[in-house]
Design a protein around this motif. Structure first.
Motif, PDB file in Angstrom:
ATOM      1  N   GLY A   1       0.786  -1.230   0.000  1.00 34.32           N
ATOM      2  CA  GLY A   1       0.000   0.000   0.000  1.00 34.32           C
ATOM      3  C   GLY A   1       0.819   1.281   0.000  1.00 34.32           C
ATOM      4  O   GLY A   1       0.308   2.332   0.400  1.00 34.32           O
ATOM      5  N   ILE A   2       2.067   1.229  -0.434  1.00 32.13           N
ATOM      6  CA  ILE A   2       2.892   2.443  -0.507  1.00 32.13           C
ATOM      7  C   ILE A   2       2.297   3.365  -1.570  1.00 32.13           C
ATOM      8  O   ILE A   2       2.010   2.940  -2.692  1.00 32.13           O
ATOM      9  N   ASN A   3       2.120   4.605  -1.247  1.00 31.51           N
ATOM     10  CA  ASN A   3       1.578   5.591  -2.161  1.00 31.51           C
ATOM     11  C   ASN A   3       2.674   6.021  -3.138  1.00 31.51           C
ATOM     12  O   ASN A   3       3.660   6.620  -2.730  1.00 31.51           O
ATOM     13  N   PHE A   4       2.492   5.701  -4.434  1.00 29.59           N
ATOM     14  CA  PHE A   4       3.517   6.010  -5.430  1.00 29.59           C
ATOM     15  C   PHE A   4       3.764   7.509  -5.553  1.00 29.59           C
ATOM     16  O   PHE A   4       4.892   7.953  -5.742  1.00 29.59           O
ATOM     17  N   PHE A   5       2.712   8.325  -5.473  1.00 28.87           N
ATOM     18  CA  PHE A   5       2.895   9.773  -5.579  1.00 28.87           C
ATOM     19  C   PHE A   5       3.797  10.276  -4.456  1.00 28.87           C
ATOM     20  O   PHE A   5       4.768  10.999  -4.703  1.00 28.87           O
ATOM     21  N   ASP A   6       3.501   9.887  -3.227  1.00 25.78           N
ATOM     22  CA  ASP A   6       4.339  10.313  -2.094  1.00 25.78           C
ATOM     23  C   ASP A   6       5.766   9.814  -2.247  1.00 25.78           C
ATOM     24  O   ASP A   6       6.724  10.531  -1.946  1.00 25.78           O
ATOM     25  N   PHE A   7       5.923   8.586  -2.712  1.00 27.75           N
ATOM     26  CA  PHE A   7       7.249   8.014  -2.923  1.00 27.75           C
ATOM     27  C   PHE A   7       8.036   8.839  -3.954  1.00 27.75           C
ATOM     28  O   PHE A   7       9.197   9.186  -3.733  1.00 27.75           O
ATOM     29  N   LEU A   8       7.402   9.127  -5.101  1.00 33.93           N
ATOM     30  CA  LEU A   8       8.085   9.890  -6.151  1.00 33.93           C
ATOM     31  C   LEU A   8       8.487  11.277  -5.660  1.00 33.93           C
ATOM     32  O   LEU A   8       9.625  11.715  -5.872  1.00 33.93           O
ATOM     33  N   ILE A   9       7.581  11.957  -4.988  1.00 35.36           N
ATOM     34  CA  ILE A   9       7.873  13.303  -4.481  1.00 35.36           C
ATOM     35  C   ILE A   9       9.008  13.254  -3.463  1.00 35.36           C
ATOM     36  O   ILE A   9       9.934  14.075  -3.499  1.00 35.36           O
ATOM     37  N   ASP A  10       8.974  12.278  -2.556  1.00 31.08           N
ATOM     38  CA  ASP A  10      10.029  12.139  -1.548  1.00 31.08           C
ATOM     39  C   ASP A  10      11.392  11.930  -2.204  1.00 31.08           C
ATOM     40  O   ASP A  10      12.380  12.550  -1.815  1.00 31.08           O
ATOM     41  N   GLN A  11      11.446  11.058  -3.212  1.00 34.00           N
ATOM     42  CA  GLN A  11      12.724  10.799  -3.888  1.00 34.00           C
ATOM     43  C   GLN A  11      13.226  12.049  -4.610  1.00 34.00           C
ATOM     44  O   GLN A  11      14.415  12.376  -4.547  1.00 34.00           O
ATOM     45  N   LEU A  12      12.344  12.747  -5.295  1.00 35.15           N
ATOM     46  CA  LEU A  12      12.741  13.968  -6.001  1.00 35.15           C
ATOM     47  C   LEU A  12      13.241  15.029  -5.013  1.00 35.15           C
ATOM     48  O   LEU A  12      14.249  15.702  -5.271  1.00 35.15           O
ATOM     49  N   LYS A  13      12.577  15.172  -3.879  1.00 43.32           N
ATOM     50  CA  LYS A  13      13.012  16.140  -2.852  1.00 43.32           C
ATOM     51  C   LYS A  13      14.414  15.810  -2.348  1.00 43.32           C
ATOM     52  O   LYS A  13      15.183  16.702  -2.004  1.00 43.32           O
ATOM     53  N   ARG A  14      14.736  14.533  -2.301  1.00 44.25           N
ATOM     54  CA  ARG A  14      16.055  14.101  -1.842  1.00 44.25           C
ATOM     55  C   ARG A  14      17.116  14.214  -2.944  1.00 44.25           C
ATOM     56  O   ARG A  14      18.262  13.861  -2.747  1.00 44.25           O
ATOM     57  N   GLY A  15      16.705  14.665  -4.129  1.00 40.82           N
ATOM     58  CA  GLY A  15      17.644  14.850  -5.226  1.00 40.82           C
ATOM     59  C   GLY A  15      17.842  13.631  -6.094  1.00 40.82           C
ATOM     60  O   GLY A  15      18.787  13.576  -6.888  1.00 40.82           O
ATOM     61  N   TYR A  16      16.957  12.648  -5.980  1.00 42.60           N
ATOM     62  CA  TYR A  16      17.060  11.409  -6.750  1.00 42.60           C
ATOM     63  C   TYR A  16      16.134  11.451  -7.970  1.00 42.60           C
ATOM     64  O   TYR A  16      14.949  11.765  -7.833  1.00 42.60           O
ATOM     65  N   ALA A  17      16.678  11.106  -9.142  1.00 38.74           N
ATOM     66  CA  ALA A  17      15.846  10.813 -10.305  1.00 38.74           C
ATOM     67  C   ALA A  17      15.344   9.382 -10.124  1.00 38.74           C
ATOM     68  O   ALA A  17      15.990   8.581  -9.440  1.00 38.74           O
ATOM     69  N   ILE A  18      14.206   9.049 -10.725  1.00 36.07           N
ATOM     70  CA  ILE A  18      13.617   7.732 -10.525  1.00 36.07           C
ATOM     71  C   ILE A  18      13.495   7.019 -11.869  1.00 36.07           C
ATOM     72  O   ILE A  18      12.900   7.548 -12.809  1.00 36.07           O
ATOM     73  N   PHE A  19      14.055   5.802 -11.922  1.00 39.36           N
ATOM     74  CA  PHE A  19      14.020   4.972 -13.126  1.00 39.36           C
ATOM     75  C   PHE A  19      13.086   3.809 -12.853  1.00 39.36           C
ATOM     76  O   PHE A  19      13.309   3.030 -11.917  1.00 39.36           O
ATOM     77  N   LEU A  20      12.011   3.697 -13.630  1.00 43.08           N
ATOM     78  CA  LEU A  20      11.043   2.633 -13.426  1.00 43.08           C
ATOM     79  C   LEU A  20      10.264   2.392 -14.706  1.00 43.08           C
ATOM     80  O   LEU A  20      10.413   3.135 -15.676  1.00 43.08           O
ATOM     81  N   ARG A  21       9.446   1.379 -14.694  1.00 40.07           N
ATOM     82  CA  ARG A  21       8.602   1.070 -15.847  1.00 40.07           C
ATOM     83  C   ARG A  21       7.191   1.593 -15.608  1.00 40.07           C
ATOM     84  O   ARG A  21       6.670   1.488 -14.496  1.00 40.07           O
ATOM     85  N   ILE A  22       6.611   2.132 -16.666  1.00 37.10           N
ATOM     86  CA  ILE A  22       5.217   2.571 -16.605  1.00 37.10           C
ATOM     87  C   ILE A  22       4.479   1.970 -17.805  1.00 37.10           C
ATOM     88  O   ILE A  22       5.083   1.562 -18.784  1.00 37.10           O
ATOM     89  N   ASN A  23       3.167   1.948 -17.711  1.00 31.09           N
ATOM     90  CA  ASN A  23       2.334   1.469 -18.813  1.00 31.09           C
ATOM     91  C   ASN A  23       2.072   2.645 -19.749  1.00 31.09           C
ATOM     92  O   ASN A  23       1.282   3.530 -19.449  1.00 31.09           O
ATOM     93  N   GLN A  24       2.751   2.634 -20.887  1.00 35.07           N
ATOM     94  CA  GLN A  24       2.628   3.764 -21.800  1.00 35.07           C
ATOM     95  C   GLN A  24       1.267   3.852 -22.476  1.00 35.07           C
ATOM     96  O   GLN A  24       0.955   4.872 -23.087  1.00 35.07           O
ATOM     97  N   LYS A  25       0.453   2.814 -22.352  1.00 32.69           N
ATOM     98  CA  LYS A  25      -0.909   2.886 -22.880  1.00 32.69           C
ATOM     99  C   LYS A  25      -1.660   4.064 -22.252  1.00 32.69           C
ATOM    100  O   LYS A  25      -2.534   4.657 -22.878  1.00 32.69           O
ATOM    101  N   CYS A  26      -1.302   4.417 -21.026  1.00 33.28           N
ATOM    102  CA  CYS A  26      -1.992   5.482 -20.295  1.00 33.28           C
ATOM    103  C   CYS A  26      -1.449   6.871 -20.606  1.00 33.28           C
ATOM    104  O   CYS A  26      -2.017   7.874 -20.156  1.00 33.28           O
ATOM    105  N   ILE A  27      -0.345   6.959 -21.344  1.00 25.36           N
ATOM    106  CA  ILE A  27       0.299   8.237 -21.635  1.00 25.36           C
ATOM    107  C   ILE A  27      -0.112   8.687 -23.041  1.00 25.36           C
ATOM    108  O   ILE A  27       0.299   8.061 -24.035  1.00 25.36           O
ATOM    109  N   PRO A  28      -0.919   9.741 -23.166  1.00 23.34           N
ATOM    110  CA  PRO A  28      -1.402  10.150 -24.489  1.00 23.34           C
ATOM    111  C   PRO A  28      -0.275  10.422 -25.496  1.00 23.34           C
ATOM    112  O   PRO A  28      -0.403  10.077 -26.672  1.00 23.34           O
ATOM    113  N   GLN A  29       0.834  11.023 -25.048  1.00 22.50           N
ATOM    114  CA  GLN A  29       1.933  11.349 -25.957  1.00 22.50           C
ATOM    115  C   GLN A  29       2.604  10.104 -26.532  1.00 22.50           C
ATOM    116  O   GLN A  29       3.275  10.174 -27.558  1.00 22.50           O
TER     117      GLN A  29
END
Length: 192
Positions: free
Chosen positions: A87-115
């Motif tokens: 149940g880890i909240n991905f949004f909170d996780f991403l924001i926390d990592q970015l605040k700490r100066g970390y870029a995040i490398f992961l897989r996403i489902n591009q079907k959901c990305i209009p571009q």
């Protein structure tokens, strides 16, 4: 709240793993050129000379140059499938990592990305390097719609929708070979 992890356009963009790593490490070209070039040449340049043909091919075939094994970055590796199960909240996780100066490398489902213009589940690697709290958009790097490697802004809700299927697409029981449960947060090493 606007958060930007320092990145630059990578010198090699032939594969998302290399492009994402170099988007962060190529910053060393500006700050520690000589040491960085020694590492870069060892990791990415494999020269092959064809006898009697008078030409040399440069290739980037070494597997040690991936994010997981790079000694000039700081990295943390997470299991995304377990994160979703707990149940880890991905949004909170991403924001926390970015605040700490970390870029995040992961897989996403591009079907959901209009571009991306993909009509089927397409599990692909991206690099997330920023968030704009005013527009509620993430800065995401990848090859969208078959174009060259570049960054686009993706609305927060769109990205979170693309992450909803992370557990399904990357689960060990999924027979697709193009999967990983790893999420890698990484940044340029700070000087000690």
């Amino acid at each position: 709240m606007n958060i930007t992890v320092p990145v630059t356009y990578p010198s090699i963009t032939s594969y998302p793993t290399y492009a994402s790593l170099l988007a962060v490490t190529d910053l060393y070209f500006q700050s520690d050129y000589e040491n960085y070039m020694n590492w870069y040449m060892i990791q990415f340049i494999n020269t092959i000379q064809f006898e009697g043909m008078n030409y040399i091919i440069f290739d980037n075939t070494l597997k040690e140059n991936t994010i997981e094994y790079c000694e000039i970055i700081e990295r943390e590796i997470y299991n995304g499938v377990q994160m979703q199960q707990f149940g880890i909240n991905f949004f909170d996780f991403l924001i926390d990592q970015l605040k700490r100066g970390y870029a995040i490398f992961l897989r996403i489902n591009q079907k959901c990305i209009p571009q991306a213009k993909v009509s089927f589940d397409y599990n692909h690697e991206v690099l997330i390097s920023g968030y704009d709290g005013d527009t509620k958009e993430f800065t995401v790097w990848d090859f969208f719609d078959g174009n060259k490697y570049d960054c686009i802004n993706i609305e927060q809700m769109t990205l979170l929708k693309a992450l909803e299927t992370f557990g399904k697409l990357n689960h060990p029981d999924n027979p697709d070979k193009d999967k990983t449960s790893k999420i890698i947060a990484f940044r340029k090493k700070s000087k000690e």
